[in-house]
Design an enzyme around this catalytic site. Structure first.
Site, PDB file in Angstrom:
ATOM      1  N   TYR A 284       0.840  -1.215   0.000  1.00  0.00           N
ATOM      2  CA  TYR A 284       0.000   0.000   0.000  1.00  0.00           C
ATOM      3  C   TYR A 284       0.875   1.266   0.000  1.00  0.00           C
ATOM      4  O   TYR A 284       0.648   2.190  -0.786  1.00  0.00           O
ATOM      5  CB  TYR A 284      -0.905  -0.045   1.232  1.00  0.00           C
ATOM      6  CG  TYR A 284      -1.902   1.073   1.343  1.00  0.00           C
ATOM      7  CD1 TYR A 284      -3.102   1.044   0.631  1.00  0.00           C
ATOM      8  CD2 TYR A 284      -1.667   2.162   2.183  1.00  0.00           C
ATOM      9  CE1 TYR A 284      -4.022   2.068   0.756  1.00  0.00           C
ATOM     10  CE2 TYR A 284      -2.582   3.187   2.315  1.00  0.00           C
ATOM     11  CZ  TYR A 284      -3.771   3.136   1.599  1.00  0.00           C
ATOM     12  OH  TYR A 284      -4.680   4.155   1.720  1.00  0.00           O
TER      13      TYR A 284
ATOM     14  N   LYS B  81       1.069   4.172  -2.860  1.00  0.00           N
ATOM     15  CA  LYS B  81       0.713   5.569  -2.565  1.00  0.00           C
ATOM     16  C   LYS B  81       1.907   6.505  -2.777  1.00  0.00           C
ATOM     17  O   LYS B  81       1.730   7.671  -3.156  1.00  0.00           O
ATOM     18  CB  LYS B  81       0.174   5.680  -1.139  1.00  0.00           C
ATOM     19  CG  LYS B  81      -1.149   4.925  -0.923  1.00  0.00           C
ATOM     20  CD  LYS B  81      -2.255   5.450  -1.815  1.00  0.00           C
ATOM     21  CE  LYS B  81      -3.585   4.782  -1.568  1.00  0.00           C
ATOM     22  NZ  LYS B  81      -4.658   5.314  -2.425  1.00  0.00           N
TER      23      LYS B  81
END
Ligand code: NAD
Length: 246
Positions: free
Chosen positions: A154, A158
């Site tokens: 993640y 990002k």
């Protein structure tokens, strides 16, 4: 272009932060195409939005489908004659410690969170360059700025969005097309509801403003970046996290 004449596409729009972004942009008078994987949630969207749903259009689509994203964006731009705002908000988590993370969880998160934004930007940019205006907003995260235990996939996705944002901003600025990122901290949605209470308690301790964020806190920032009021801002990362990242 006046804000109330704009056409916007919001991905991951059927719940959580995306739903609030959709509500905000509709309240500014924009036409909003709400894109989501979940047809069942999209079906409930007009009722959830009430009177403001007048200029809402819903589209079920998996944003990892490159050809599908391109076709959807071309169709929206052709139908309305312009495309003014793209919000790449769809995102997922598949948390786990680095040493035990499966390839499939790494690849899926990168594809949904990062590759999808690239597919959308590449397609939207063609229309925005032609019309010499547009605003693209990518939903990053505090985890992308700082990293977070258990979120290698993640955080990488990002952080990747930040590089994509800055490059897009540099490549398209000469055509008056802007690209910015929003980096939420801990926001109360179904994505974070599933976390154990202990993780929530630890997170709260880290937030200087001493409260979790609400989807509308993020939607307000996106609405600003989508509007003419932010016309001289591009390539920026706006943290909306109660003061965690300074
Ligand atoms: P959420 O899980 O409540 O909503 C995400 C939406 O995206 C869902 O409606 C889901 O159906 C949709 N979606 C998922 N995969 C998709 C796909 N392949 N194609 C199309 N739609 C898809 O999440 P949220 O909390 O509202 O988060 C929205 C965005 O904000 C995400 O990018 C997330 O990473 C980011 N974010 C959230 C937080 C937080 O604390 N909630 C913090 C930082 C960043």
């Amino acid at each position: 272009m006046k804000d109330n004449e704009k056409v916007a596409i919001v991905t991951g729009a059927a719940r959580g932060i995306g739903l609030e972004i959709t509500r905000q942009l509709l309240s500014m008078g924009m036409t909003v195409v709400a894109v989501d994987l979940r047809q069942d949630l999209l079906d409930a969207l007009p009722a959830a939005l009430g009177e403001s749903a007048g200029k809402l259009q819903c589209r079920a689509l998996d944003v990892t489908d490159s050809a599908g994203v391109t076709a959807m964006i071309d169709e929206v731009a052709e139908k309305h004659g312009h495309l003014d705002v793209l919000v790449n908000n769809a995102g997922i988590t598949r948390d786990g410690l680095l040493l035990r993370m499966e390839d499939a969880d790494w690849e899926l998160v990168l594809k949904v969170n990062l590759s999808s934004a690239f597919f959308g930007i590449r397609s939207a940019a063609k229309h925005m360059i032609r019309q010499r205006s547009g605003s693209i907003i990518n939903m990053s995260s505090y985890s992308g700025l700082e990293g977070n235990r258990g979120q290698a996939n993640y955080s990488a996705s990002k952080a990747g969005l930040l590089g994509l944002t800055k490059t897009t901003a540099k490549e398209l600025a000469g055509k008056n097309v802007r690209c910015n990122a929003v980096a939420p901290g801990f926001i109360k949605t179904e994505m974070t509801d599933v976390l154990p209470q202990q993780a929530k308690d630890i997170a709260l301790e880290l937030i200087p403003l001493k409260r979790f964020g609400l989807p509308c806190d993020i939607a307000n920032a996106v609405a600003f970046l989508a509007s003419e009021a932010s016309g001289y801002i591009t390539g920026q990362v706006l943290s909306v996290d109660g003061g965690m990242h300074t």
